[in-house]
Design a protein around this motif. Structure first.
Motif, mmCIF file in Angstrom:
data_model
loop_
_atom_site.group_PDB
_atom_site.id
_atom_site.type_symbol
_atom_site.label_atom_id
_atom_site.label_comp_id
_atom_site.label_asym_id
_atom_site.label_seq_id
_atom_site.Cartn_x
_atom_site.Cartn_y
_atom_site.Cartn_z
ATOM 1 N N GLY A 17 0.800 -1.219 0.000
ATOM 2 C CA GLY A 17 0.000 0.000 0.000
ATOM 3 C C GLY A 17 0.832 1.266 0.000
ATOM 4 O O GLY A 17 0.423 2.280 -0.565
ATOM 5 N N HIS A 18 2.003 1.203 0.615
ATOM 6 C CA HIS A 18 2.845 2.401 0.668
ATOM 7 C C HIS A 18 3.239 2.879 -0.726
ATOM 8 O O HIS A 18 3.385 4.076 -0.963
ATOM 9 N N LEU A 19 3.387 1.968 -1.674
ATOM 10 C CA LEU A 19 3.752 2.367 -3.037
ATOM 11 C C LEU A 19 2.573 3.036 -3.753
ATOM 12 O O LEU A 19 2.773 3.980 -4.522
ATOM 13 N N ILE A 20 1.347 2.562 -3.474
ATOM 14 C CA ILE A 20 0.160 3.216 -4.028
ATOM 15 C C ILE A 20 0.067 4.634 -3.464
ATOM 16 O O ILE A 20 -0.168 5.602 -4.190
ATOM 17 N N HIS A 21 0.274 4.768 -2.161
ATOM 18 C CA HIS A 21 0.246 6.095 -1.527
ATOM 19 C C HIS A 21 1.310 7.010 -2.139
ATOM 20 O O HIS A 21 1.044 8.187 -2.381
ATOM 21 N N ASP A 22 2.488 6.463 -2.393
ATOM 22 C CA ASP A 22 3.557 7.267 -2.994
ATOM 23 C C ASP A 22 3.157 7.826 -4.354
ATOM 24 O O ASP A 22 3.451 8.977 -4.673
ATOM 25 N N ILE A 23 2.477 7.016 -5.160
ATOM 26 C CA ILE A 23 2.024 7.510 -6.467
ATOM 27 C C ILE A 23 1.010 8.630 -6.267
ATOM 28 O O ILE A 23 1.122 9.700 -6.865
ATOM 29 N N GLU A 140 -4.935 -0.947 -11.340
ATOM 30 C CA GLU A 140 -4.072 -0.586 -12.451
ATOM 31 C C GLU A 140 -2.723 -0.086 -11.959
ATOM 32 O O GLU A 140 -1.686 -0.418 -12.543
ATOM 33 N N MET A 141 -2.717 0.701 -10.895
ATOM 34 C CA MET A 141 -1.465 1.170 -10.309
ATOM 35 C C MET A 141 -0.652 -0.014 -9.801
ATOM 36 O O MET A 141 0.568 -0.085 -10.008
ATOM 37 N N GLU A 142 -1.334 -0.944 -9.151
ATOM 38 C CA GLU A 142 -0.640 -2.142 -8.656
ATOM 39 C C GLU A 142 -0.012 -2.901 -9.821
ATOM 40 O O GLU A 142 1.164 -3.307 -9.744
ATOM 41 N N GLY A 143 -0.765 -3.107 -10.896
ATOM 42 C CA GLY A 143 -0.233 -3.814 -12.060
ATOM 43 C C GLY A 143 0.996 -3.132 -12.625
ATOM 44 O O GLY A 143 1.982 -3.804 -12.979
ATOM 45 N N HIS A 144 0.970 -1.819 -12.676
ATOM 46 C CA HIS A 144 2.136 -1.056 -13.146
ATOM 47 C C HIS A 144 3.339 -1.275 -12.223
ATOM 48 O O HIS A 144 4.461 -1.486 -12.704
ATOM 49 N N LEU A 145 3.116 -1.245 -10.932
ATOM 50 C CA LEU A 145 4.209 -1.389 -9.967
ATOM 51 C C LEU A 145 4.786 -2.802 -9.932
ATOM 52 O O LEU A 145 5.958 -2.990 -9.596
ATOM 53 N N LEU A 146 3.978 -3.800 -10.292
ATOM 54 C CA LEU A 146 4.452 -5.181 -10.274
ATOM 55 C C LEU A 146 5.194 -5.566 -11.549
ATOM 56 O O LEU A 146 5.798 -6.642 -11.589
ATOM 57 N N LYS A 147 5.189 -4.711 -12.569
ATOM 58 C CA LYS A 147 5.887 -5.018 -13.825
ATOM 59 C C LYS A 147 7.377 -5.074 -13.595
ATOM 60 O O LYS A 147 7.971 -4.372 -12.853
#
Length: 147
Positions: A17-23, A140-147
């Motif tokens: 979740g911290h990466l989603i918050h960062d975006i 969608e943000m999660e999918g981008h971050l997991l690439k």
């Protein structure tokens, strides 16, 4: 039937979740590049949002030909809780709702989204379409971050 309501949904995000918050907090200008948001504008220079920032998004949540606009002011940011409170101050959503506040909160592997709203009339539908659209943006943000 009441005119006020609250929708809450939590989504597991394997990227953290911290990466989603960062975006959302530090890089909101990147959201259109990685989601179905069509356009983003912020009222100040720099990447990060701050309390008082005014943000406009253009999006299409229902597949119609016409894009929609939402204009929000950032009411609160809690870096410890990794939450942001966005108050809708303009755009298409205010045609149906007298008020709408969106809260995103991110922790560990979860992101929680809340819509707190007041409908203009009892016949106004619950904001399920825009709420679902927001949850899909998180994925969608999660999918981008997991690439």
């Amino acid at each position: 039937m009441g005119l006020k309501g609250k929708l809450i949904g939590s989504i597991e995000v394997k990227c953290g979740g911290h990466l989603i918050h960062d975006i959302l907090h530090a890089n909101p200008r990147n959201v259109p590049n990685i989601t179905k948001i069509n356009h983003f504008e912020m009222d100040h220079e720099g990447e990060s949002i701050k309390i008082g920032s005014i943000i406009s998004w253009t999006y299409n949540d229902d597949g119609s030909e016409k894009d929609k606009i939402v204009k929000e002011v950032i009411e609160a940011i809690d870096p410890e809780e990794k939450s942001i409170t966005w108050k809708v101050i303009g755009g298409d959503l205010l045609e149906l709702y007298d008020s709408l506040t969106i809260i995103t909160a991110c922790e560990h592997e979860w992101t929680t989204c809340s819509f707190i709203y007041e409908k203009k009339t009892e016949d106004t539908p619950e904001p399920l379409v825009p709420f679902g659209f927001l949850l899909n943006l998180i994925k969608e943000m999660e999918g981008h971050l997991l690439k």
